[in-house]
Design an enzyme around this catalytic site. Structure first.
Site, short mmCIF file in Angstrom:
data_model
loop_
_atom_site.label_atom_id
_atom_site.label_comp_id
_atom_site.label_asym_id
_atom_site.label_seq_id
_atom_site.Cartn_x
_atom_site.Cartn_y
_atom_site.Cartn_z
N TYR A 91 0.86 -1.19 0.00
CA TYR A 91 0.00 0.00 0.00
C TYR A 91 0.89 1.23 0.00
O TYR A 91 2.01 1.21 -0.51
CB TYR A 91 -0.89 -0.16 1.26
N LYS A 164 -6.36 -0.58 -2.06
CA LYS A 164 -7.26 -0.33 -0.93
C LYS A 164 -8.01 -1.63 -0.58
O LYS A 164 -8.23 -1.93 0.59
CB LYS A 164 -8.26 0.77 -1.27
O1 LIG Z 1 -4.02 6.20 0.39
C1 LIG Z 1 -3.58 6.64 1.47
O2 LIG Z 1 -2.50 6.30 1.95
C2 LIG Z 1 -4.42 7.56 2.29
C3 LIG Z 1 -5.31 8.45 1.54
O3 LIG Z 1 -6.45 7.84 1.04
C4 LIG Z 1 -4.64 9.32 0.55
O4 LIG Z 1 -5.27 9.64 -0.47
O5 LIG Z 1 -3.51 9.74 0.79
MN LIG Z 2 -7.07 8.51 -0.84
#
Ligand SMILES: O=C(O)C[C@H](O)C(=O)O
Ligand SMILES: [Mn+2]
Ligand SMILES: NC(=O)c1ccc[n+]([C@@H]2O[C@H](COP(=O)([O-])OP(=O)(O)OC[C@H]3O[C@@H](n4cnc5c(N)ncnc54)[C@H](O)[C@@H]3O)[C@@H](O)[C@H]2O)c1
Length: 546
Positions: A91, A164
């Site tokens: 992520y 996600k």
């Molecule tokens: O994706 C992430 O790490 C958090 C958030 O949704 C973002 O857009 O930064």
């Molecule tokens: Mn985001």
């Protein structure tokens, strides 16, 4: 039942070398795999060893994505064993370069659904094709206009929908067969993509709003019709669309905007965590938002609501909020405010004539914030001057530089603690290492919506809620309290990601209970805790249907 290569090539069913001798005989796999039959634990150990040989996080991510494409059960088994280590690899922040180079690096569609505004007539067929007969409970959809803080990436943004959803499964046990990542290609305004022959999206600028809303409407209506139990998660839409879309659908369908609502929840949870440490009251705080866009205004609204819930009038509470954007402090005489910013805009008459509001430092000097949240995408904006000025007027400043990925963060945790001699209560958007100052080790909370949205989604799905309400959202923010031992010196304002499966279940149970209390469940649910547990998928191999 699938046979032979068809079975091996189905990541939802594939077991690789763990197919037993009987299965190999029954399903036409004899001769298609090396002879040794492994357990999933052996496979996971072997994969982890392999992972460790990769030179850097990007190479590690590519290895894990290959595993994900080939065998989802093994991927999630491995992920669950190394959750904290894998989160920043799978992520944010490592996902960011994979989005930027998605087209160049493309190898696999990862079962995502690609919808193009140039072919709205294909929306239904595309969703059906991508679901491939599966019942879908959860979609993460993006139009990729505002990916993290890195901007407009068109079709490349499909990776954020996929990423996600990986966190949903790893953290909350959402069944990977019942989810669908979707990308809406409405064009891109990034010239370098339009000029790039390798770019895999539509080669034109973003379409006008009339067509755009028609396209999104078509997608939402169609997805809701095809998948009646759907919980629809919106991710990384642009500033001018994100809240408009949320407001448009939230009273009709169970929809969630992660950047507006998820970020609001986790940031409020972090602030409440900070106040648990100091013993101060929320209603005594002064709030500064730096970067009043989708996330900035979403957070401000959530925190404002908490002031109101704690007994302050909305008007008085608004008086504690100061929003700063490109123009400096936002005033009501400005003609370029967004609809989300306008209610927070200040009056010039509140201040002495000639007061300077042009820079963050000047604003901090003028208003003495006790909480400062950065969602500006401006790397290093929380400078030493700004922080020292803030810390000169409060004992324990709450400072959350939330812009992602790492290269865009307003400050590092180490600097914030150094400049305040350990007094700042800090949370960051991506994981931060502990910081030791004067013999105290400070643990840094991660204020990333990933701490919240998996549990929230599990709660909505377990309760079969027909809407996601403000009360359910507020409950999620409060359910992270009491996990961290605040008596420990250097305690974090949020619980650690290593415990995410545990607190996701806690969030889910609270949210589901609240949904039932509000009578939002589409079907009877007799035992909420059991409903949450039953819904949870575990990464182990199942017997194949005959
Ligand atoms: O994706 C992430 O790490 C958090 C958030 O949704 C973002 O857009 O930064
Ligand atoms: Mn985001
Ligand atoms: N930690 C989390 O969970 C989380 C969640 C959502 C967003 N974010 C981060 O927040 C950042 C913003 O995301 P968003 O979706 O709200 O984007 P956005 O484009 O809607 O908002 C960014 C805002 O910052 C403003 N801005 C830009 N330059 C500025 C400057 N020099 N001074 C002051 N303001 C400035 C923009 O005008 C805009 O209003 C991103 O980096 C994103 O990764 C973090």
């Amino acid at each position: 039942m699938k046979h032979g290569f068809e079975l091996l090539n189905d990541p939802f069913l594939n077991k690789g070398t763990a197919f037993t001798t009987e299965e190999r005989e029954k399903y036409g796999l004899v001769g298609l795999l090396p002879p040794c039959v492994q357990t999933i634990d052996q496979q996971a150990d072997q994969a982890y060893e392999n992972y460790l040989t990769k030179a850097d996080n990007e190479a590690k991510r590519h290895y894990l994505m290959r595993l994900f494409s080939e065998n989802r059960t093994l991927f999630y088994n491995l992920f669950s064993k190394h959750l904290k280590e894998f989160m920043p690899v799978v992520y944010d922040p490592t996902i960011a370069p994979d989005i930027e180079y998605y087209s160049e690096r493309y190898v696999d569609s990862q079962y995502a659904c690609f919808l193009s505004a140039d072919h709205p007539e294909d929306v239904e067929t595309s969703l059906q094709n991508a679901a491939d007969g599966r019942d879908i409970d959860l979609i993460v959809v993006s139009d990729a206009e505002a990916i993290l803080g890195i901007g407009d990436w068109g079709t490349n943004g499909v990776e954020i929908s996929v990423g996600k959803l990986m966190v949903y499964t790893a953290a909350a046990g959402i069944d990977p067969r019942r989810v669908l990542p979707v990308i809406l290609d409405a064009g891109t305004n990034r010239q370098e993509l339009l000029d790039n022959d390798l770019y895999l999206g539509e080669h034109h600028r973003r379409i006008d709003d009339e067509k755009y809303y028609e396209f999104v409407d078509r997608f939402v209506a169609c997805a809701e019709r095809l998948f009646p139990n759907l919980y629809l998660h919106f991710e990384d839409f642009g500033r001018s669309h994100a809240t408009v879309l949320l407001d448009k659908y939230k009273d009709t369908y169970p929809v969630f905007n992660d950047d507006v609502e998820g970020t609001g929840i986790v940031t409020l949870a972090g602030i409440l965590g900070g106040l648990n440490i100091t013993g101060e009251k929320l209603t005594d705080q002064t709030y500064l938002c730096f970067g009043a866009g989708t996330a900035g205004c979403g957070i401000a609204n959530r925190v404002l609501q908490e002031f109101v819930d704690q007994g302050m009038s909305r008007e008085e509470a608004r008086g504690r909020f100061y929003l700063v954007d490109r123009q400096g402090l936002l005033f009501d005489d400005m003609d370029d405010l967004t609809p989300e910013q306008r209610p927070f805009a200040r009056k010039r008459s509140e201040f002495e004539e000639g007061t300077d509001f042009g820079s963050l430092l000047a604003v901090v000097r003028a208003i003495h914030p006790t909480i400062m949240v950065g969602t500006s995408t401006v790397h290093g904006a929380f400078t030493e001057d700004v922080i020292r000025e803030m810390a000169a007027h409060c004992t324990r400043p709450i400072i959350f530089p939330l812009s992602n990925p790492t290269k865009l963060a307003e400050a590092t945790a180490a600097n914030l603690l150094a400049w305040t001699d350990g007094r700042a209560l800090v949370a960051t958007g991506v994981p931060s290492d502990d910081v030791t100052i004067n013999g105290i080790t400070y643990r840094i909370g991660q204020a990333n919506n990933a701490l919240i949205y998996p549990g929230l989604g599990l709660g909505v799905l377990a309760s079969k809620a027909r809407l996601l309400t403000d009360q359910m959202i507020s409950l999620a923010a409060h359910s992270l309290g009491g996990i961290v031992d605040t008596t420990q010196p250097g305690a974090a304002v949020l619980p650690p990601v290593s415990r995410i499966t545990e607190f996701s279940e806690r969030i889910a149970t609270g949210v589901a209970q609240e949904a039932l209390r509000q009578g939002l469940n589409r079907e009877p649910v007799s035992d909420v805790q059991a409903a949450v547990r039953t819904l949870k998928w575990t990464p182990t191999y199942r017997t194949l249907d005959a």
